[in-house]
Design a protein around this motif. Structure first.
Motif, short mmCIF file in Angstrom:
data_model
loop_
_atom_site.label_atom_id
_atom_site.label_comp_id
_atom_site.label_asym_id
_atom_site.label_seq_id
_atom_site.Cartn_x
_atom_site.Cartn_y
_atom_site.Cartn_z
N GLN A 151 0.81 -1.22 0.00
CA GLN A 151 0.00 0.00 0.00
C GLN A 151 0.84 1.27 0.00
OE1 GLN A 151 -2.31 1.48 3.51
NE2 GLN A 151 -4.08 1.18 2.16
N GLY A 152 1.88 1.31 0.81
CA GLY A 152 2.72 2.50 0.87
C GLY A 152 3.34 2.83 -0.48
N GLU A 153 3.82 1.80 -1.16
CA GLU A 153 4.43 2.00 -2.47
C GLU A 153 3.38 2.39 -3.50
OE1 GLU A 153 6.47 -1.60 -3.32
OE2 GLU A 153 8.01 -1.28 -1.78
N ARG A 154 2.17 1.81 -3.38
CA ARG A 154 1.09 2.17 -4.30
C ARG A 154 0.75 3.64 -4.17
NH1 ARG A 154 -1.51 -2.74 -2.88
NH2 ARG A 154 -2.88 -1.64 -1.44
N ARG A 155 0.51 4.07 -2.94
CA ARG A 155 0.10 5.46 -2.73
C ARG A 155 1.19 6.44 -3.14
NH1 ARG A 155 -4.01 6.20 2.41
NH2 ARG A 155 -5.53 4.63 1.73
N SER A 156 2.45 6.04 -2.94
CA SER A 156 3.55 6.89 -3.38
C SER A 156 3.57 7.00 -4.90
CB SER A 156 4.87 6.32 -2.86
OG SER A 156 5.97 7.09 -3.32
N ALA A 157 3.37 5.86 -5.57
CA ALA A 157 3.36 5.87 -7.04
C ALA A 157 2.20 6.70 -7.57
CB ALA A 157 3.26 4.43 -7.56
N PHE A 158 1.03 6.55 -6.96
CA PHE A 158 -0.12 7.33 -7.40
C PHE A 158 0.07 8.81 -7.09
CE2 PHE A 158 -2.85 3.32 -6.51
CZ PHE A 158 -2.40 2.75 -7.70
N GLY A 159 0.71 9.10 -5.95
CA GLY A 159 0.96 10.49 -5.60
C GLY A 159 1.81 11.20 -6.64
N ALA A 160 2.77 10.47 -7.22
CA ALA A 160 3.61 11.05 -8.26
C ALA A 160 2.84 11.33 -9.54
CB ALA A 160 4.79 10.12 -8.56
N LEU A 161 1.64 10.73 -9.64
CA LEU A 161 0.82 10.89 -10.85
C LEU A 161 -0.39 11.79 -10.61
CD1 LEU A 161 0.83 7.14 -11.96
CD2 LEU A 161 2.04 9.02 -13.08
N THR A 162 -0.45 12.44 -9.46
CA THR A 162 -1.63 13.25 -9.11
C THR A 162 -1.99 14.27 -10.18
OG1 THR A 162 -1.15 13.01 -6.74
CG2 THR A 162 -2.61 14.80 -7.39
N ASN A 163 -0.98 14.91 -10.76
CA ASN A 163 -1.24 15.96 -11.75
C ASN A 163 -1.04 15.49 -13.19
OD1 ASN A 163 -1.80 17.96 -9.76
ND2 ASN A 163 0.40 18.18 -9.40
N GLU A 164 -0.93 14.17 -13.39
CA GLU A 164 -0.76 13.63 -14.74
C GLU A 164 -2.02 13.90 -15.56
OE1 GLU A 164 0.05 12.56 -18.03
OE2 GLU A 164 1.72 11.98 -16.70
N PRO A 165 -1.92 14.68 -16.64
CA PRO A 165 -3.13 15.04 -17.40
C PRO A 165 -3.59 13.96 -18.39
CG PRO A 165 -1.23 16.12 -18.36
CD PRO A 165 -0.73 15.41 -17.13
N ARG A 166 -2.71 13.01 -18.69
CA ARG A 166 -3.06 11.98 -19.67
C ARG A 166 -3.82 10.83 -19.01
NH1 ARG A 166 3.04 11.21 -21.63
NH2 ARG A 166 3.22 11.34 -19.36
N THR A 167 -4.62 10.13 -19.79
CA THR A 167 -5.27 8.92 -19.32
C THR A 167 -4.19 7.92 -18.93
OG1 THR A 167 -7.17 9.28 -20.76
CG2 THR A 167 -6.84 7.04 -19.97
N MET A 168 -4.39 7.22 -17.80
CA MET A 168 -3.39 6.30 -17.28
C MET A 168 -3.89 4.87 -17.35
SD MET A 168 -2.31 8.55 -13.93
CE MET A 168 -4.02 9.05 -13.62
N VAL A 169 -3.02 3.95 -17.76
CA VAL A 169 -3.37 2.54 -17.88
C VAL A 169 -2.47 1.73 -16.94
CG1 VAL A 169 -3.65 0.58 -19.44
CG2 VAL A 169 -4.00 2.92 -20.29
N PHE A 170 -3.08 0.86 -16.14
CA PHE A 170 -2.36 0.04 -15.17
C PHE A 170 -2.75 -1.43 -15.33
CE2 PHE A 170 -3.22 4.18 -13.30
CZ PHE A 170 -2.04 4.56 -12.67
N PHE A 171 -1.82 -2.32 -14.99
CA PHE A 171 -2.12 -3.74 -14.81
C PHE A 171 -2.22 -4.00 -13.31
CE2 PHE A 171 0.21 -5.24 -18.92
CZ PHE A 171 -0.88 -4.84 -19.68
#
Length: 278
Positions: free
Chosen positions: A138-158
């Motif tokens: 969870q900690g690593e997930r939230r950190s990764a998502f935090g780095a993408l908070t302002n990402e304007p493009r559509t994001m695709v994840f597995f």
């Protein structure tokens, strides 16, 4: 040469004619899982039995040189278990080694879970970013998502079905409960399903349990509502941090909606330099 070949991501009918011909004629196949490749050959009715070399995450570094040497004399077909090799699958190290050695690399296009999910998601497709597998913790997930908070493009994840509920909860926490998303399950298979909605609603849906192969598509961040002068200041900050002016103007333009050209010109004026771009 090295030939990267896309294989079906679920539906065997998506095997292209070029893939079948390549499998029928291949003398050497480097495969993520040789057992999966053997099953694919049998399912496609191919009796030809090429030499199979295992190429996976744990041995790619050691095997790359051997396979590149083989590819100097004959074509080597490279397969992952599903989809295109190198895209969240083995193959990148091999391609890098081939390029370094001057060995040609080509690809046989075909099925892609990333592009299929993006196409059916109902979210913007003009610009997108593929973020690979979501971190397990969870900690690593939230950190990764935090780095993408302002990402304007559509994001695709597995993601794995056992973790998708927790992943969607963390996405809702970081990106916002109402950020639009889609969970694409079992793409191209009999029980294909795409569930769309806000992240919080999707997390609630997933809490009941989800099965199958998954792709999560998340809407990009809304463009920030900031005035032009502030946007110019942001460009200046990026340039001060080491970015090229043109790149900085393009990045701020994507985030704010202001014209990249106008940001570039205003930033030049603020720096007291003439426009030499044209």
């Amino acid at each position: 040469m090295i030939i990267l070949a896309a294989t079906p991501i679920g539906n065997l009918g998506d095997a292209t004619r070029r893939l079948v011909e390549a499998l029928e004629n291949a003398s050497v196949i480097a495969a993520e899982d040789t057992r999966t490749t053997q099953r694919l050959l049998a399912a496609l009715g191919i009796s030809h039995r090429p030499r199979l070399i295992a190429l996976h995450d744990h041995n790619e570094k050691a095997k790359a040189g051997e396979i590149v040497d083989l590819a100097r004399e004959q074509d080597v077909l490279v397969l992952s278990d599903a989809g295109m090799p190198t895209v969240s699958d083995p193959g990148y190290g091999l391609v890098a080694a081939a390029v370094e050695a001057g060995v040609a690399v080509t690809a046989l296009p075909g099925p892609s879970a990333v592009l299929t999910a993006l196409a059916v998601s109902g979210l913007p497709t003009d610009r997108f970013t593929f973020e690979g597998f979501v971190p397990r913790k969870q900690g690593e997930r939230r950190s990764a998502f935090g780095a993408l908070t302002n990402e304007p493009r559509t994001m695709v994840f597995f993601d794995a079905p056992s973790r998708v509920a927790a992943t969607l909860q963390d996405m809702a926490h970081v990106f916002g409960a109402d950020r639009r998303a889609a969970v694409c399950r079992e793409l191209t298979k009999l029980h294909e399903e795409t569930v769309r909605g806000g992240l919080a609603a999707l997390a609630e849906w997933a809490a009941e349990g989800v099965r199958g192969e998954l792709v999560i598509v998340v809407e990009g961040a809304p463009q920030q509502s900031i005035d032009f002068d502030t946007a110019v200041a942001q460009v200046g900050a990026l340039v001060t941090a080491g970015a090229r002016l043109k790149d900085a103007a393009g990045e701020v333009s994507a985030q704010t909606g202001h014209s990249s050209r106008e940001l570039y010109q205003a930033s030049l004026a603020a720096r007291g330099k003439p426009d030499t771009a044209g």
